[in-house]
Each structure stands twice: as C-alpha cells, then as structure tokens.
Design an enzyme around this catalytic site. Structure first.
Site, PDB file in Angstrom:
ATOM      1  CE  LYS A 177      -3.936   1.944   2.601  1.00  0.00           C
ATOM      2  NZ  LYS A 177      -4.856   1.732   3.729  1.00  0.00           N
ATOM      3  CB  SER A 232      -8.125   3.604   2.666  1.00  0.00           C
ATOM      4  OG  SER A 232      -7.325   3.019   3.687  1.00  0.00           O
ATOM      5  CB  SER A 283      -8.540   0.601   5.394  1.00  0.00           C
ATOM      6  OG  SER A 283      -9.340   1.743   5.296  1.00  0.00           O
TER       7      SER A 283
END
Ligand code: GLN
Length: 483
Positions: free
Chosen positions: A76, A151, A175
């Site tokens: 990420k 996210s 997330s």
C-alpha cells in the site's frame, strides 16, 4: 502461474518448478496488460522487483528457504519505500520519495519478498471506496462499475484480479477487512502494536495497524509472519512473542465458542448478507463450534466516536504537511501564512480537508470535553463490552459490511452514508483487537465477507478458524471473470 497462492508459490520455488524471476516477469506482464482496467497501482517498481527476484533466486540456490523468499507482493502506498515515491494517494506527496524503508517494507524485503510496486489507496487512507485517491478511483475486478472498498482498495483489487498473490494494507477503521470482503479476499487487521507503524504514514495513530491481504488465511499467516514483531522504533509496538502462524492453522474447532452479537444483525444489514453470515455460522457449527448469542451494547456509539477520534488525530498528524519541509508547495507564496494556506488547500483533496476541519473543531478549546473526551470514554466502554464478551466466548463473528460493493460515485454526495459502511469494522480498531474478514458468498455477483474478532494477540486463533472454514468451503477460490 498467476493463479498460485503464496503457499503454492513457496512450494513451486522450493521444488524449482519456476524461479522468482520468471514469476515476477509473468506478473509484471499481467499488470501491464490488465491494470489499466483497474488502476490498482500508483507506482510500479519493475527494476527493483527484478533485482529482488534475482537476489532471492540466488539465496535459494545457496540453500536458504523461507515461505516469502522470492514471493511477489505489493505495498500500500503509505509504507515508506527507500528512493521510491510514497504518495499516500495524495497530491501532497506526489513528489515525495521516501528517504528510508518502513519497518514492514524492510522486514519483508529481508525475508526475500519481491515488491512489484505501490498500490493505490484512498487519500491518506481516508475512505471506504478508494475513490478519494489523487490518482483516480480503483475498480472492483468483480464488476468494474463498482468500488473495491477502501482505503486499501488498490491492494485488494490487485490481489483479487490475480495481479499479485498478496499485498500489505492498513486498517484504521476497516481498511483491510472491508476491501477484502468486497473483493473476495481474506484480510487481517492485527492487534494494535503487533505490526510496527514506523514508516507507515499516519492517519489516526491510535487506530492504525498494518496487516496482510491475500486470497486465503494460509497466505495471510505467511505474510503476517513477515510483518509482525516488536520494533523499538515504534513506541506503541508491543514486545510480545510472535507465534508461528502457519504451524497453528490446523487446530480443531471442536468446542470453539463463537459469540454472535445481536447488534451486528440490526436494520441496515442487507438481508442477503445476513443469510450468508448465517450459512457460515452453520459451516463452523459442523466443524464443532458452539454458537452463543452475545451483546455488545455500546456498538451503536462506535461510528460517532470513531468519526471524532480519527479526524482529531488526523488533523494533528497532517499538520506536518505545510509546504515547508516536504510535499507539495504552492507557487510564489506572498508570505508564510499564504504558503501554508495555499500549499494545504492545493495539496489535500476534499475528503482530507473535511476530516481536518472536523478534527480541529473537535479538539478546539471550547469543544474538547464535549467531543474528544466523550469519544474516548465511549471507546473504553466498547473495549469493556468486548472484554466482557470474551469471558464467555473464544471468537466473535458477524458480517464485515452491511452492503456489498456500491457503484462508483453512488455515495459521493453523502459522505455520512459511506461512513455508515464502517459500522461493523471500526469497533476492533477502537478496542485495539485483531479482526479478520473471509469470503462468505455472493450477492448479485458481488462478494460478501464474514468477520471474526479474537482477544488481544490471538491472530493465530483467527487464522486457524478461517483456515478450517476455507478447507470446508470454496468461496475464497472463486475468481472474477476476465481476470
Ligand atoms: N473508512 C474509514 C475511514 O474512512 C476507515 C479507513 C481506514 O481504515 N483507513 O476513516
């Protein structure tokens, strides 16, 4: 080759069926071909990946072993990566090349994992749809008109589409688990303090926790093993022994007490999801688990408390992005105030600005007691609810999300309706507990997740239960058409 799980890759590499370099090249070609449909990467690091893959092949040739040695992954884009753009999905950090590796990045690299690139994400990890990224929305491989969740939506979409076998994510309010649920993956948010936050760009420091996204619990165990552990650089990291997660996947579920909170089945939950969750309960009962109805009476206060605490911490954490030391700086500032104002107004997108405003308001002198302090008290009550429940049960089970993935843009005019999607996930963050989401079926062709919570540091128990469930169900093996 792209269909292989991490566990299968480890066996294939050990048996010399293919090299890490071959596998890496195959996946890079697949990303080049398919990612334009998904937008799951912000930055690809092909050269670094090939270098790491070759090095892993040499290590294996020299007799080294290890489940992650030569395994391709993605990070990420909020894990700082030395010399590589680390954008956090924001214009603010579009020009930021991290001067060091986050602990998670360094640990996984040391274990021999090969990082193919940095995955797309909601700006500063704020969102549940991956629509707030400066680099554009991510598409759900199960239906390109729908969101993949957020996210960590880029990590989820890439793994679900078989562009990567696994990827890192972070979970402040859901997330990891929510995008896992919406894309048919297994995702684990560890106990707060289990995985180092050093070099992980902060959203809400008391809630943020890194963890794995993969197709199976078995693979989450492998990736978590590489991420977890005490880190003296992170003052909230906990010096607790890390068990061998992969070695403990086969415990029997006979007599396992599963608590099912009635608050997880209130109105707002899609009835079709409720049915799939009940099916997963039945599957676990067949394996010997005993179901107990329980109550988490303060759960209704979780969303209001979270949406005070998270923005409050964000408003403080994001104050460092002022156009002075790093990140976006406006053109021709008139004076220092103008520099701050315009750099921040230009660098942050609307959702981030909304959170900063809410957070600064909640922390301001006249309102601190009414909002922030009150929210912290609710946080304690929620934690106490879990502690009471865990006196009677070993695991708590419920849906991961109230609805399947929604259409891109459908919630744009109503941020609160997106906040309500976090209703089942944020309690784990408020309490600091580990949580896992695993595939449980489909609604209108879109994946649905079931969620498990365990007491502090019992990630192994979550992985054990999920693995046993996955040995007896096949939802997690389904792949999206076209990928
Ligand atoms: N959807 C939640 C939020 O927007 C959670 C995000 C996260 O876990 N990073 O704050």
């Amino acid at each position: 080759m792209h269909q292989l799980t991490l566990a299968e890759i480890a066996r294939g590499l050990a048996d010399k069926k293919f090299s890490s370099e071959e596998l890496t090249k195959t996946l890079l070609a697949r990303i080049a071909q398919l990612d334009p449909q998904l937008n799951s990467f912000i930055t690809l690091t092909e050269d670094l990946a090939l270098e790491q893959a070759k090095a892993a092949d040499v290590r294996r040739a020299n007799g080294e072993t290890g489940a992650l040695l030569g395994a391709p992954i993605g990070h990420k884009d909020l894990f700082c990566t030395l010399g590589v753009r680390t954008s956090c999905g924001s214009k603010m950090l579009d020009n930021f090349k991290a001067p060091y590796d986050a602990t998670v990045v360094a640990k996984l690299a040391a274990a021999g994992a090969v990082s193919l690139g940095k995955t797309n994400m909601d700006e500063f990890a704020m969102g549940s749809a991956n629509e707030s990224s400066y680099y554009g929305a991510v598409k759900n491989p199960w239906n390109l008109e729908h969101v993949p969740g957020g996210s960590s939506g880029g990590s989820a979409a890439a793994v679900a589409a078989r562009l990567l076998p696994a990827a890192t994510g972070t979970d402040t309010g859901g997330s990891i688990r929510q995008p896992a649920a919406l894309t048919n993956l297994t995702g684990l948010k560890p106990t707060y303090g289990r995985v180092s936050r050093w070099g992980m760009i902060a959203y809400a420091s008391s809630l943020d926790q890194g963890g794995p996204l993969a197709r199976t619990a078995e693979d989450c165990a492998i990736l978590l093993q590489g991420m977890a552990g005490f880190d003296p650089q992170d003052s909230t990291s906990i010096d607790e022994p890390v068990p061998d997660f992969s070695a403990n996947l086969n415990g029997s579920l006979q007599g396992l007490r599963i608590g099912v909170p009635k608050e997880f089945f209130s109105e707002g939950l899609d009835a079709r999801i409720a049915e799939l969750v009940h099916n997963s309960i039945k599957a676990l009962e067949k394996l010997g688990a005993v179901i107990k109805p329980i109550s988490l009476p303060n759960m209704q206060h979780a969303i209001p408390a979270y949406y005070v605490i998270a923005p409050a911490e964000a408003s403080s954490n994001l104050s460092r992005f002022d156009g002075v030391r790093f990140g976006h700086r406006c053109e021709d500032p008139k004076d220092l105030t103008d520099l701050y104002k315009r750099s921040r107004a230009e660098g942050f997108g609307p959702e981030v600005q909304r959170r900063i405003l809410v957070g600064a308001y909640a922390l301001s002198a006249g309102y601190y007691d009414a909002y922030y302090l009150q929210a912290q008290k609710i946080r304690r009550l929620i934690k106490n609810d879990f502690m009471t429940a865990f006196n009677e049960v070993d695991i708590i089970l419920g849906p991961t999300t109230p609805n399947p993935a929604w259409k891109i843009g459908a919630k744009n005019s109503d941020p609160v309706s997106a906040y309500l999607e976090d209703v089942y996930t944020i309690t784990a963050n408020l309490a600091g507990l580990p949580g896992l989401s695993m595939p449980a079926g489909f609604v209108d062709g879109l994946p649905v997740g079931v969620q498990l919570f365990a007491p502090y540091f019992q990630e192994g128990r979550l992985l054990n239960v999920a693995h046993q469930y996955q040995l007896n169900t096949d939802w997690h093996t389904r792949s999206p058409a076209g990928f």
